[in-house]
Design a protein around this motif. Structure first.
Motif, PDB file in Angstrom:
ATOM      1  N   ASP A  70       0.829  -1.206   0.000  1.00  0.00           N
ATOM      2  CA  ASP A  70       0.000   0.000   0.000  1.00  0.00           C
ATOM      3  C   ASP A  70       0.867   1.260   0.000  1.00  0.00           C
ATOM      4  OD1 ASP A  70      -2.661   1.147   0.088  1.00  0.00           O
ATOM      5  OD2 ASP A  70      -2.213   1.754   2.142  1.00  0.00           O
ATOM      6  N   LEU A 106     -14.312  -8.080  11.380  1.00  0.00           N
ATOM      7  CA  LEU A 106     -14.121  -7.489  10.058  1.00  0.00           C
ATOM      8  C   LEU A 106     -14.634  -6.056   9.934  1.00  0.00           C
ATOM      9  CD1 LEU A 106     -13.082  -8.170   7.182  1.00  0.00           C
ATOM     10  CD2 LEU A 106     -15.439  -8.777   6.626  1.00  0.00           C
ATOM     11  N   LYS A 135     -11.738  -2.783   8.181  1.00  0.00           N
ATOM     12  CA  LYS A 135     -11.776  -2.499   6.744  1.00  0.00           C
ATOM     13  C   LYS A 135     -10.881  -1.336   6.327  1.00  0.00           C
ATOM     14  CE  LYS A 135     -16.143  -4.674   5.559  1.00  0.00           C
ATOM     15  NZ  LYS A 135     -17.468  -4.518   4.926  1.00  0.00           N
ATOM     16  N   ASP A 136     -10.290  -0.646   7.291  1.00  0.00           N
ATOM     17  CA  ASP A 136      -9.316   0.389   6.960  1.00  0.00           C
ATOM     18  C   ASP A 136      -7.984  -0.221   6.509  1.00  0.00           C
ATOM     19  OD1 ASP A 136      -8.259   3.105   6.878  1.00  0.00           O
ATOM     20  OD2 ASP A 136      -7.110   2.564   8.662  1.00  0.00           O
ATOM     21  N   PRO A 175      -5.906  -2.689   4.093  1.00  0.00           N
ATOM     22  CA  PRO A 175      -6.129  -3.252   2.751  1.00  0.00           C
ATOM     23  C   PRO A 175      -6.354  -4.754   2.735  1.00  0.00           C
ATOM     24  CG  PRO A 175      -4.308  -1.690   2.702  1.00  0.00           C
ATOM     25  CD  PRO A 175      -4.701  -1.845   4.144  1.00  0.00           C
ATOM     26  N   ASN A 223      -9.896  -5.514   3.888  1.00  0.00           N
ATOM     27  CA  ASN A 223     -10.842  -4.941   2.947  1.00  0.00           C
ATOM     28  C   ASN A 223     -10.963  -5.800   1.696  1.00  0.00           C
ATOM     29  OD1 ASN A 223     -11.929  -3.055   0.861  1.00  0.00           O
ATOM     30  ND2 ASN A 223     -11.911  -1.647   2.595  1.00  0.00           N
ATOM     31  N   ALA A 258     -12.761  -9.111   2.401  1.00  0.00           N
ATOM     32  CA  ALA A 258     -14.203  -8.925   2.502  1.00  0.00           C
ATOM     33  C   ALA A 258     -14.831  -8.815   1.123  1.00  0.00           C
ATOM     34  CB  ALA A 258     -14.514  -7.678   3.324  1.00  0.00           C
ATOM     35  N   GLU A 259     -14.242  -8.007   0.260  1.00  0.00           N
ATOM     36  CA  GLU A 259     -14.799  -7.831  -1.082  1.00  0.00           C
ATOM     37  C   GLU A 259     -14.675  -9.113  -1.897  1.00  0.00           C
ATOM     38  OE1 GLU A 259     -13.730  -5.211  -4.982  1.00  0.00           O
ATOM     39  OE2 GLU A 259     -14.047  -4.123  -3.111  1.00  0.00           O
ATOM     40  N   ARG A 273      -6.992  -1.487  -7.304  1.00  0.00           N
ATOM     41  CA  ARG A 273      -7.714  -0.469  -6.544  1.00  0.00           C
ATOM     42  C   ARG A 273      -6.985   0.864  -6.533  1.00  0.00           C
ATOM     43  NH1 ARG A 273     -10.501  -2.868  -1.360  1.00  0.00           N
ATOM     44  NH2 ARG A 273     -11.451  -4.756  -2.203  1.00  0.00           N
TER      45      ARG A 273
END
Length: 258
Positions: free
Chosen positions: A27, A67, A71-72, A74, A77, A80-81, A109
């Motif tokens: 990131d 979770l 989600k902050d 990566p 997040n 989850a997606e 992303r």
């Protein structure tokens, strides 16, 4: 070295720690319109279907209820997606992406250009990657990852190298350290994962002084894995600010899940 199959162990406590840190480092490096070479010495499959009674249940399975608070980060997040898209039941964890696919998803992303160079000696792993190899930015090499990554370091611009061998032979440790040191000397950001028992404390000083070890005891975050005490990521980067940022992100993560 014999073939190592990660399918029975995917999503374990060691995976949680290494993929959390890998995605935090990536990131930092992946910014909009940036370009990055990502290399992985021992890649495994792109994704895994989680089976009942797998090691994931005492790893990512235990963290999954938290979770919404994670989600902050990566890593969480993307997990989850990935599961909301892949699963029949949204937000039930049924699939787990491997490290290279996690980095590729993050680059997408961040709208960053990514060149992925990955190695594994298992033809079944190569076959599992077939659906992704139409993407021109992914190159899979059915070959020894230590020698392959070493060759890449000397001909590609500095990027991010992840060294993740199974440590099934004594030679793995020496090869990992040699690759790590070479990557640093050539200006790469480099991570090397190992279980705490894999590289004894008295020999870990063979890593260069400019590297730092991010270790975790599984019990500290409510996880377990095959009786192991914990695991560690040895990291080094020419960007000193990155190491400080990762330390702060670890602190924030631990405050949430402890």
């Amino acid at each position: 070295m014999g073939l190592y199959d990660h399918r029975e162990h995917v999503g374990n406590s060691g995976d949680v720690w290494k993929h959390f840190l890998l995605l935090e480092v990536a990131d930092c490096l992946l910014t909009p319109d940036s370009s990055l070479v990502y290399a992985e010495s021992h890649v495994g499959r792109p994704k895994y279907a989680l089976k009942p009674s797998g090691d994931w249940e005492s790893g990512i399975g235990r963290i999954w209820p938290a979770l919404p608070l994670l989600k902050d980060f990566p890593y969480f997040n993307i997990l989850a997606e990935f599961n909301s898209i892949e699963s029949i039941r949204p937000l039930q964890i049924e699939f787990y992406p491997g490290s290279a696919l996690l980095v590729a998803e993050l680059a997408k992303r961040k709208k960053a250009d990514l060149l992925v160079e990955i190695w594994d000696i298992d033809p079944a792993v190569r076959a599992a990657w077939n659906e992704y190899l139409d993407h021109s930015f992914i190159s899979f090499h059915l070959d020894d990852g230590f020698s392959g990554a070493m060759s890449l370091l000397k001909r590609a611009p500095p990027g991010l190298l992840f060294i993740d061998p199974p440590f099934t032979t004594p030679e793995d440790k020496q090869a990992a350290e040699k690759l790590f040191c070479t990557a640093i000397s050539l200006g790469w950001t480099v991570l090397c994962w190992h279980m705490m028992a894999t590289i004894p404390k008295e020999t870990s000083s063979s890593f260069p002084d400019q590297s730092i070890e991010f270790s975790i005891k599984f019990s500290r975050i409510g996880l377990e894995y095959a009786g192991a005490e914990g695991c560690s990521i040895r990291a080094a980067s020419p960007d000193e600010k990155m190491i400080r940022r990762i330390s702060a992100r670890i602190k924030a993560f631990l405050q949430i899940i402890r």
